[in-house]
Design a protein around this motif. Structure first.
Motif, PDB file in Angstrom:
ATOM      1  N   VAL A 132      23.702 -35.697  69.220  1.00  0.00           N
ATOM      2  CA  VAL A 132      25.173 -35.028  69.325  1.00  0.00           C
ATOM      3  C   VAL A 132      24.946 -33.833  70.116  1.00  0.00           C
ATOM      4  O   VAL A 132      23.712 -33.239  70.603  1.00  0.00           O
ATOM      5  N   SER A 133      25.994 -33.706  70.801  1.00  0.00           N
ATOM      6  CA  SER A 133      25.882 -32.296  71.712  1.00  0.00           C
ATOM      7  C   SER A 133      27.096 -31.415  70.917  1.00  0.00           C
ATOM      8  O   SER A 133      28.059 -32.066  70.399  1.00  0.00           O
ATOM      9  N   ILE A 134      27.056 -30.193  71.175  1.00  0.00           N
ATOM     10  CA  ILE A 134      27.924 -29.132  70.185  1.00  0.00           C
ATOM     11  C   ILE A 134      28.855 -29.051  71.541  1.00  0.00           C
ATOM     12  O   ILE A 134      28.373 -28.907  72.680  1.00  0.00           O
ATOM     13  N   PRO A 135      30.081 -28.834  71.099  1.00  0.00           N
ATOM     14  CA  PRO A 135      30.907 -28.680  69.885  1.00  0.00           C
ATOM     15  C   PRO A 135      30.917 -30.111  69.250  1.00  0.00           C
ATOM     16  O   PRO A 135      30.967 -31.245  69.799  1.00  0.00           O
ATOM     17  N   HIS A 136      30.844 -30.263  67.857  1.00  0.00           N
ATOM     18  CA  HIS A 136      30.678 -31.358  67.442  1.00  0.00           C
ATOM     19  C   HIS A 136      31.188 -31.354  65.732  1.00  0.00           C
ATOM     20  O   HIS A 136      31.068 -30.337  65.171  1.00  0.00           O
ATOM     21  N   THR A 137      32.144 -32.269  65.313  1.00  0.00           N
ATOM     22  CA  THR A 137      32.574 -32.419  64.114  1.00  0.00           C
ATOM     23  C   THR A 137      32.205 -33.903  63.580  1.00  0.00           C
ATOM     24  O   THR A 137      32.080 -34.843  64.343  1.00  0.00           O
ATOM     25  N   TRP A 138      32.020 -33.949  62.179  1.00  0.00           N
ATOM     26  CA  TRP A 138      31.761 -35.219  61.700  1.00  0.00           C
ATOM     27  C   TRP A 138      33.135 -35.962  61.136  1.00  0.00           C
ATOM     28  O   TRP A 138      33.023 -36.899  60.600  1.00  0.00           O
ATOM     29  N   ASN A 139      34.193 -35.203  61.394  1.00  0.00           N
ATOM     30  CA  ASN A 139      35.333 -35.548  60.683  1.00  0.00           C
ATOM     31  C   ASN A 139      36.361 -36.205  61.660  1.00  0.00           C
ATOM     32  O   ASN A 139      37.475 -36.442  61.346  1.00  0.00           O
ATOM     33  N   ALA A 140      36.164 -36.195  63.096  1.00  0.00           N
ATOM     34  CA  ALA A 140      36.961 -36.550  64.086  1.00  0.00           C
ATOM     35  C   ALA A 140      37.737 -37.824  63.866  1.00  0.00           C
ATOM     36  O   ALA A 140      38.927 -37.848  64.107  1.00  0.00           O
ATOM     37  N   ASN A 141      37.079 -38.719  63.426  1.00  0.00           N
ATOM     38  CA  ASN A 141      37.585 -40.261  63.144  1.00  0.00           C
ATOM     39  C   ASN A 141      38.289 -40.390  61.569  1.00  0.00           C
ATOM     40  O   ASN A 141      39.084 -40.944  61.453  1.00  0.00           O
ATOM     41  N   ASP A 142      37.401 -39.989  60.746  1.00  0.00           N
ATOM     42  CA  ASP A 142      37.800 -40.409  59.306  1.00  0.00           C
ATOM     43  C   ASP A 142      38.898 -39.649  58.887  1.00  0.00           C
ATOM     44  O   ASP A 142      39.645 -40.250  57.804  1.00  0.00           O
ATOM     45  N   VAL A 143      39.277 -38.759  59.474  1.00  0.00           N
ATOM     46  CA  VAL A 143      40.872 -38.056  59.144  1.00  0.00           C
ATOM     47  C   VAL A 143      41.933 -39.069  59.257  1.00  0.00           C
ATOM     48  O   VAL A 143      42.976 -39.020  58.808  1.00  0.00           O
ATOM     49  N   MET A 144      41.680 -39.835  60.334  1.00  0.00           N
ATOM     50  CA  MET A 144      42.893 -40.593  60.908  1.00  0.00           C
ATOM     51  C   MET A 144      43.111 -42.234  60.175  1.00  0.00           C
ATOM     52  O   MET A 144      43.850 -42.748  60.460  1.00  0.00           O
ATOM     53  N   ASP A 145      41.894 -42.380  59.449  1.00  0.00           N
ATOM     54  CA  ASP A 145      42.001 -43.890  58.907  1.00  0.00           C
ATOM     55  C   ASP A 145      43.046 -43.863  57.770  1.00  0.00           C
ATOM     56  O   ASP A 145      43.739 -42.895  57.410  1.00  0.00           O
ATOM     57  N   ASP A 146      43.374 -45.019  57.261  1.00  0.00           N
ATOM     58  CA  ASP A 146      44.350 -45.165  56.075  1.00  0.00           C
ATOM     59  C   ASP A 146      43.708 -44.660  54.761  1.00  0.00           C
ATOM     60  O   ASP A 146      44.489 -44.537  53.626  1.00  0.00           O
ATOM     61  N   LYS A 147      42.454 -44.547  54.662  1.00  0.00           N
ATOM     62  CA  LYS A 147      41.800 -44.089  53.531  1.00  0.00           C
ATOM     63  C   LYS A 147      42.191 -42.554  53.350  1.00  0.00           C
ATOM     64  O   LYS A 147      41.975 -41.751  54.330  1.00  0.00           O
ATOM     65  N   PRO A 148      42.744 -42.045  51.923  1.00  0.00           N
ATOM     66  CA  PRO A 148      42.830 -40.801  51.800  1.00  0.00           C
ATOM     67  C   PRO A 148      41.492 -40.080  51.785  1.00  0.00           C
ATOM     68  O   PRO A 148      40.520 -40.516  51.441  1.00  0.00           O
ATOM     69  N   GLY A 149      41.722 -38.780  52.263  1.00  0.00           N
ATOM     70  CA  GLY A 149      40.413 -37.920  52.104  1.00  0.00           C
ATOM     71  C   GLY A 149      39.332 -38.090  53.498  1.00  0.00           C
ATOM     72  O   GLY A 149      39.843 -38.905  54.297  1.00  0.00           O
ATOM     73  N   TYR A 150      38.578 -37.083  53.435  1.00  0.00           N
ATOM     74  CA  TYR A 150      37.609 -37.199  54.645  1.00  0.00           C
ATOM     75  C   TYR A 150      36.214 -36.542  54.175  1.00  0.00           C
ATOM     76  O   TYR A 150      36.350 -35.941  53.351  1.00  0.00           O
ATOM     77  N   TYR A 151      35.459 -37.050  54.919  1.00  0.00           N
ATOM     78  CA  TYR A 151      34.060 -36.551  54.421  1.00  0.00           C
ATOM     79  C   TYR A 151      33.814 -35.024  54.234  1.00  0.00           C
ATOM     80  O   TYR A 151      33.909 -34.347  55.365  1.00  0.00           O
ATOM     81  N   ARG A 152      33.743 -34.599  53.113  1.00  0.00           N
ATOM     82  CA  ARG A 152      33.367 -33.287  52.963  1.00  0.00           C
ATOM     83  C   ARG A 152      32.153 -33.120  51.976  1.00  0.00           C
ATOM     84  O   ARG A 152      32.054 -33.671  50.668  1.00  0.00           O
ATOM     85  N   GLY A 153      31.137 -32.694  52.798  1.00  0.00           N
ATOM     86  CA  GLY A 153      29.972 -32.660  52.088  1.00  0.00           C
ATOM     87  C   GLY A 153      28.903 -31.678  53.042  1.00  0.00           C
ATOM     88  O   GLY A 153      29.326 -31.270  53.900  1.00  0.00           O
ATOM     89  N   ALA A 154      27.509 -32.192  52.799  1.00  0.00           N
ATOM     90  CA  ALA A 154      26.521 -31.344  53.842  1.00  0.00           C
ATOM     91  C   ALA A 154      25.960 -32.260  54.536  1.00  0.00           C
ATOM     92  O   ALA A 154      25.814 -33.487  54.462  1.00  0.00           O
ATOM     93  N   CYS A 155      25.776 -31.740  55.814  1.00  0.00           N
ATOM     94  CA  CYS A 155      25.290 -32.743  57.093  1.00  0.00           C
ATOM     95  C   CYS A 155      24.291 -31.781  57.664  1.00  0.00           C
ATOM     96  O   CYS A 155      23.707 -30.734  57.594  1.00  0.00           O
ATOM     97  N   TRP A 156      23.334 -32.411  58.504  1.00  0.00           N
ATOM     98  CA  TRP A 156      22.253 -31.810  59.069  1.00  0.00           C
ATOM     99  C   TRP A 156      22.129 -32.006  60.671  1.00  0.00           C
ATOM    100  O   TRP A 156      22.406 -32.803  61.082  1.00  0.00           O
ATOM    101  N   TYR A 157      21.951 -30.788  61.010  1.00  0.00           N
ATOM    102  CA  TYR A 157      21.688 -30.608  62.517  1.00  0.00           C
ATOM    103  C   TYR A 157      20.029 -30.176  62.753  1.00  0.00           C
ATOM    104  O   TYR A 157      20.002 -29.176  62.327  1.00  0.00           O
ATOM    105  N   VAL A 158      19.558 -31.066  63.658  1.00  0.00           N
ATOM    106  CA  VAL A 158      18.108 -30.582  64.005  1.00  0.00           C
ATOM    107  C   VAL A 158      17.814 -30.513  65.676  1.00  0.00           C
ATOM    108  O   VAL A 158      18.138 -31.411  66.370  1.00  0.00           O
ATOM    109  N   LYS A 159      17.117 -29.475  65.839  1.00  0.00           N
ATOM    110  CA  LYS A 159      16.689 -29.277  67.253  1.00  0.00           C
ATOM    111  C   LYS A 159      15.275 -28.638  67.597  1.00  0.00           C
ATOM    112  O   LYS A 159      15.168 -27.465  66.797  1.00  0.00           O
ATOM    113  N   ASN A 160      14.721 -28.813  68.566  1.00  0.00           N
ATOM    114  CA  ASN A 160      13.252 -28.125  68.863  1.00  0.00           C
ATOM    115  C   ASN A 160      13.421 -27.077  69.725  1.00  0.00           C
ATOM    116  O   ASN A 160      14.559 -27.307  70.661  1.00  0.00           O
ATOM    117  N   LEU A 161      12.709 -26.231  69.448  1.00  0.00           N
ATOM    118  CA  LEU A 161      12.897 -24.855  70.342  1.00  0.00           C
ATOM    119  C   LEU A 161      11.309 -24.618  70.578  1.00  0.00           C
ATOM    120  O   LEU A 161      10.446 -24.570  69.881  1.00  0.00           O
TER     121      LEU A 161
END
Ligand code: GCB
Ligand code: CA
Length: 897
Positions: A63-92
Motif C-alpha cells: 500500500v501507499s500512504i495515505p491509506h485507510t482499511w475502511n474505504a470499502n466496507d463502510v459502503m456495503d449493506d452489512k452494518p458496521g466496519y472493521y474496527r481493530g488493529a492492523c499493521w504497516y511495515v516498511k524498511n529503512l
C-alpha cells in the motif's frame, strides 16, 4: 551528500530536496532540517504480526500512504466496519554517517492509537486519530542494514479516547502523509510535533505591526555552543521587512528564546479579499562555524479581530458576516485517506461559493487545509473531537487535553485560525438519564472538563477565542452551566429538519440573544439532507429533496443576515460525507452537503453563490432529468418550475429558442414555469452585469409521459412510478421515476391504500429511513402504498414488460442488526404479516405472495413479466389480500411492440 545515504528512494528524495532547497535558500540550508516523504512501499495486513520478525512476504498487501482499511466496507449493506488493529511495515536503510543527525519519523495522522516499533523495539505510542506526532529513531537504528519500521494502528472503540460516538465514520489507517525529518543535534524543539517556532503579533494596526517569535532550542548532546538565533520577515516579493538576531550561550540541553522584531510600518494586512502573507524564517546559527543548524519557515498574516455580541465580527476593524461551512476529511471511495490536492480543493470550493469561514470539524485536519485557508483568505476554527458525550475517567481527560495542546501547537501559526473549540453537542447523550443524582454528577464532570479545556486553550494561546458548539437544547446547556465557560458559544440548529419548523430558527436566535446579550454567538451548524437524485414539486421535511433543502437554506440565511448579533452562519456541511450508521436515501452517507461526496455542486451550492458572490453569477438549476405528465390530454408539453440562481437583479431565459421573458431575482433566485418537451430541451439564461452579458446554458432531458395513454404509441410508453411518494428520482442506471397518482380514466395510477408511515415512535421519516439491501436505489423501495387495491394503465393494445418492485418495510430488527444475512430467519420475519395475490388482466402473476419470506425484510425484490394488452382493456393489476395488507413500492411499464 555522502552523509545521507539512506535507502534508494530516500536518497532520491533527499537529492531532490537538496536541489530544491539549495536553489531556494542557498547552501547553508542543506545542512539544516531535511524532510522527505516516506509514503511509498508499505506492507499492510489485518493479521497479527510480531514486530521484529522477518518481513512478511506473502499474504500482505502493498500500500501507499495515505491509506485507510475502511474505504470499502463502510459502503456495503452489512452494518458496521472493521474496527481493530492492523499493521504497516516498511524498511529503512541508513548509513552510520547519517546518524550524526537526528532522524525523526513523522506521522501526520493515524486513526487512532499507533504503536511505533523500530527493529522490534517499541519507540512510542500515540493516542488520538487527528493530530500529528513524531518519534526519534536513532537509538533503535542499525546502520548499513535494513531497519524494520512497524506500525500497529488500531481504530477500535476506546472509552478513554474522543470521539466516543459521532455522526461520521472513524476510518482506521495511516491516512495522512508519513515523513522522515533529519535535524542537527541543535534544533528548534519538535515537542508535540510542532515546528518549534511560535509567532505572535502583540500589536497590529493599519499603521504598524509588532511581531514576536518564541520557542525552545534543543541541544541534544549538551555540548556548549554559542548560537545566534535569527528571525527574518520577508514580504511576498521576497524582500526583507524586518530582521533581528539574538545570541544564546547554550551550555546545556535546551534553552528558551524569544525575539521581538522591529516594528513593521504600514503593514500589508491579511483579509479574505486580500490574504497577503509574509514569511517568517527563523534560523539557529553556530557562531563558531557559521553553519546554519536549523531553519524553519512559517507564513505570517497580519490582522486583528474581535467578536462583538451585539454588532458581530470585525476583522481589521471592518465588519464581516462570517458565512461558511464545516468540512470532513472525506471523499467518495477514499474514506479519509485524501491526497493533499483534495484537501486544498475543498477550501477552494468554499471560496468559490463566496464563503469566508471554515469550521474544521469535528477534529483537526491535514495541514494543507489550513495552508489553503491562509492563502485563500478563509477564516477558520479548529476543534478536538469531544463529541456527544464524555467518559468520566482521568485517561479521557488527559487524552482530551493532550489533543488540545497538540492541536494548538501544531497549528499555532496559521493566520486563518481565530477560534479553538473543544466540545461539540456534548450534552446530546446525557448519560444516566434515569438516575438524576448520578446524572448531576455526570453534568458536573462535563462542566469540569470544559473548564479545564477552556483554560488550557487560553494559556496555550491567549490570542484566540475559545468556543463550544451546542445542539439546540438551550435549557440543558444553561442548566449544566456550559454556556458560561467559553468565550464564544456556537449553536447547531436544525429547526425544520429534526424538529419544528424553519421559522423556529429565528425564534431560537432571538431567545438566546435576549438571555445572553453579552455573549457573542455563532450558528455553528445548520443544514438539511439533500439527495442529488431527488426532486419534489411539493417538497417536505425529510423527503431529502434538493428543493426542500433550498427552501430551508433560504429561510436560514435570511434570518442570519438580518441579525447582526449572529456573528457567523456555518453550513453543515460543505460536502456529503461518510457516516456508516446512517441509512435513509443514501445509506452510510450524511447528505447535508452543498456538494455531493465527489464534489458535484447541488442547487444549494448555487444558492449560496448567488447570495454571497460579489462577481456576477448566474446558473441554471442542475436538475437535468425531470419527468412529468403532459399538461393535458392533447398536449405534448409538461410545464414545471425551473430555478435560475443569480446575484443579478434581473435574469431572462429562453427555452428551446423561445423567449420566456425577464424576471427579478429574490434571495438569489428566479423561477420560471417552463414548458418542457419530451427529450432534449435547451435552456439558456442570461443577465446583464455592468454592461456585459453573462450566460448559462443547460440541456434538460425531460421524460414526458403522455396523458392520453390509449392514444399513445406502444413503444413510446415508458412509465416508472414510485408509490407512497411525491418525489422524482433518478436511479443509478439513468431511470427517471415520477410519483404515482391515484388512477384517472385514460391515464395510469393506483386505487386504495395509504403511503407507508413508520409506526410507533414519532421519529421523522419519509417512508422508511432504513437501508434497503441489495440496491443502491433505496428511494425506489423506501416508500410504498399500503393496502393498495389496484393499479391501472390505460395503454393501447400491445406487448409490455411490467416490473413490480417490493420491499418489506416492517421489521422487528433494530437498525444496525445484521439484516444482510439472508439465511437468518429473523430477517425473513416481517412485523406485519402479509400474504396477497397479484393478478394482471385476470391472470395470476403472484399467488399467495409474501415479500419477507421470499426476499427478506428491508431487501429489494422485483418481479418482471411480459403482458399482452388486448381488446382495448389496457393493463389492470389487482391486489387481493389474504392476510394483512397488500403493498407495492414501485412499478414500471415499458411498451415492447
Ligand atoms: C450535528 C452534529 C454533526 C451531525 C449533524 C447532522 O449536530 O454536530 O456531527 O453530522 O448534526 O447531520 O445531524
Ligand atoms: Ca441500499
Amino acid at each position: 551528500l555522502r552523509e545521507l545515504l539512506y535507502n534508494k528512494t530516500y536518497l532520491k528524495s533527499v537529492l531532490y530536496t537538496l536541489l530544491l532547497t539549495s536553489t531556494l535558500c542557498g547552501k547553508a540550508y542543506s545542512q539544516s532540517r531535511l524532510v522527505t516523504g516516506f509514503n511509498k512501499g508499505w506492507l499492510f495486513t489485518k493479521d497479527n504480526f510480531e514486530p521484529g520478525a522477518k518481513n512478511p512476504e506473502i499474504g500482505w498487501q502493498q500500500v501507499s500512504i495515505p491509506h485507510t482499511w475502511n474505504a470499502n466496507d463502510v459502503m456495503d449493506d452489512k452494518p458496521g466496519y472493521y474496527r481493530g488493529a492492523c499493521w504497516y511495515v516498511k524498511n529503512l536503510t541508513v548509513q552510520s554517517a547519517s546518524l550524526q543527525k537526528k532522524l525523526y519519523l513523522y506521522i501526520n495522522g493515524a486513526n487512532q492509537v499507533t504503536d511505533v516499533y523500530v527493529n522490534g523495539h517499541k519507540a512510542t505510542t500515540h493516542i488520538g486519530g487527528y493530530t500529528r506526532f513524531c518519534v526519534e529513531l536513532n537509538s533503535y537504528l542499525r546502520p548499513g542494514t535494513n531497519n524494520q519500521i512497524a506500525l500497529r494502528v488500531d481504530n477500535s472503540f476506546n472509552e478513554d479516547i474522543p470521539p466516543l460516538t459521532a455522526d461520521f465514520t472513524f476510518f482506521g489507517g495511516l491516512y495522512r502523509d508519513v515523513e522522515l525529518t533529519a535535524v542537527n543535534n541543535t534544533h528548534f524543539s519538535l515537542n508535540k510535533a510542532a515546528n518549534g517556532v511560535f509567532i505572535t503579533t502583540p500589536r497590529v494596526s493599519a499603521t504598524k505591526a509588532l511581531v514576536s517569535v518564541q520557542g525552545r532550542i534543543n541541544n541534544e548532546q549538551g555540548i556548549s555552543k554559542k548560537l545566534r538565533v535569527v528571525a527574518e520577515i520577508t514580504g511576498s516579493n521576497g524582500k526583507q521587512v524586518a530582521h533581528r538576531a539574538t545570541v544564546i550561550n547554550m551550555i546545556n540541553k535546551g534553552s528558551d528564546f524569544k525575539i521581538s522584531l522591529p516594528e513593521i510600518a504600514n503593514p500589508h494586512l491579511w483579509a479574505p479579499e486580500d490574504p497577503y502573507l509574509y514569511k517568517v524564517t527563523c534560523s539557529i546559527i553556530d557562531v563558531l562555524s557559521g553553519k546554519v543548524l536549523d531553519r524553519v519557515t512559517n507564513n505570517l498574516g497580519l490582522r486583528w479581530y474581535k467578536f462583538d455580541a451585539e454588532k458581530g465580527f470585525f476583522l481589521n476593524d471592518k465588519p464581516y458576516k462570517l458565512i461558511g461551512a464545516s468540512r470532513h476529511q472525506d471523499f467518495e471511495g477514499l474514506g479519509n485517506a485524501l491526497p493533499d490536492s483534495y484537501h486544498k480543493r475543498d477550501v477552494l470550493l468554499l471560496k468559490k461559493m463566496g464563503g469566508n469561514f471554515l469550521r474544521v470539524a469535528h477534529y483537526p485536519q491535514d495541514k494543507s487545509v489550513l495552508d489553503a485557508c491562509d492563502s485563500l483568505g478563509i477564516l477558520a476554527s479548529v476543534e478536538i473531537p469531544v463529541v456527544n458525550a464524555i467518559t468520566e475517567t482521568d485517561a479521557f481527560t488527559r487524552n482530551s487535553k493532550n489533543m488540545l495542546v497538540e492541536m494548538i501547537r501544531q497549528n499555532f501559526n496559521h493566520p486563518s485560525i481565530i477560534i479553538w473549540a473543544y466540545m461539540n453537542e456534548v450534552l446530546l447523550k446525557p448519560e444516566f438519564g434515569n438516575d438524576k443524582p448520578r446524572q448531576a454528577v455526570y453534568f458536573k464532570n462535563v462542566r469540569d472538563l470544559a473548564a479545564q479545556l477552556d483554560s488550557l486553550a487560553r494559556i496555550e494561546d491567549p490570542s484566540r477565542y475559545t468556543m463550544i458548539a451546542c445542539h439546540g437544547d438551550y435549557n440543558r446547556y444553561k442548566q449544566v452551566g456550559l454556556i458560561d465557560i467559553p468565550m464564544l458559544i456556537g449553536w447547531n440548529l436544525y429547526q425544520g429538519w429534526y424538529g419544528g419548523k424553519t421559522e423556529d430558527f429565528a425564534k431560537f436566535l432571538d431567545k438566546f440573544h435576549a438571555g445572553y446579550p453579552k455573549l457573542p454567538m455563532l450558528v455553528t451548524e445548520y443544514g438539511a439532507d439533500a439527495d442529488a437524485r431527488i426532486r419534489s414539486l411539493s417538497p417536505e421535511r425529510f423527503d431529502k429533496s434538493i428543493d426542500y433543502a433550498v427552501d430551508f437554506h433560504r429561510v436560514y440565511l435570511k434570518a442570519m443576515q438580518s441579525r447582526p448579533f449572529v456573528t457567523a452562519g456555518i453550513i453543515w456541511n460543505l460536502a456529503d460525507f461518510s457516516s456508516e450508521e446512517r441509512a435513509e436515501t443514501t445509506p452510510h452517507i450524511n447528505a447535508k452537503g452543498l456538494l455531493t461526496q465527489n464534489r458535484q455542486p447541488k442547487d444549494v451550492y448555487f444558492f449560496y453563490q448567488a447570495n454571497l458572490l460579489k462577481t456576477p453569477f448566474l446558473k441554471i438549476s442542475n436538475w437535468a432529468y425531470p419527468t412529468g405528465l403532459a399538461d393535458s390530454l392533447d398536449h405534448n408539453i409538461c410545464t414545471q418550475p425551473l430555478t435560475v440562481f443569480s446575484n443579478l437583479s434581473q435574469v431572462s431565459i429562453k427555452v428551446n429558442g423561445k423567449n420566456l421573458g425577464t424576471k427579478s431575482t429574490a434571495d438569489g433566485m428566479a423561477v420560471w414555469n417552463v414548458p418542457f418537451l419530451n427529450g432534449r430541451n435547451i435552456i439558456e439564461a442570461s443577465g446583464n452585469a455592468d454592461g456585459s452579458t453573462i450566460r448559462d446554458r443547460s440541456v434538460v432531458g425531460f421524460s414526458l409521459i403522455p396523458t392520453n395513454l390509449p392514444a399513445a404509441k406502444v413503444t413510446d410508453i415508458k412509465i416508472n412510478a414510485l408509490l407512497g411518494s411525491k418525489r422524482q428520482f433518478i436511479s443509478k442506471d439513468g431511470t427517471v421515476w415520477l410519483p404515482a397518482q391515484p388512477y384517472v380514466k385514460g391515464s395510469f395510477g393506483f386505487t386504495g391504500g395509504e403511503p407507508y408511515k413508520l409506526k410507533g415512535n414519532n421519529r421523522l421519516s419519509y417512508g422508511t429511513d432504513r437501508n434497503i439491501n441489495l440496491t443502491d436505489d433505496d428511494p425506489v423501495y423506501q416508500t410504498q402504498q399500503v393496502g393498495i387495491q389496484s393499479f391501472h394503465f390505460d395503454v393501447p393494445d400491445g406487448e409490455y414488460q411490467l416490473t413490480l418492485h417490493f420491499a418489506e418495510l416492517t421489521t422487528n430488527n433494530p437498525a444496525g442488526a445484521l439484516a444482510y444475512n439472508l439465511d437468518n430467519n429473523a430477517n425473513k420475519q416481517a412485523l406485519d404479516d402479509r400474504v396477497f395475490t397479484v393478478e394482471v388482466n385476470q391472470e395470476p402473476v403472484l399467488s399467495n405472495f409474501s415479500i419477507a419470506p421470499k426476499y427478506g425484510v428491508l431487501t429489494a425484490g422485483s418481479h418482471k413479466s411480459t403482458i399482452l394488452a388486448t381488446g382495448h382493456r389496457g393493463i389492470n393489476i389487482l391486489f387481493t389480500p389474504i392476510t394483512g395488507q397488500a403493498v407495492l413500492n414501485a412499478i414500471q411499464l415499458t411498451g415492447l411492440k
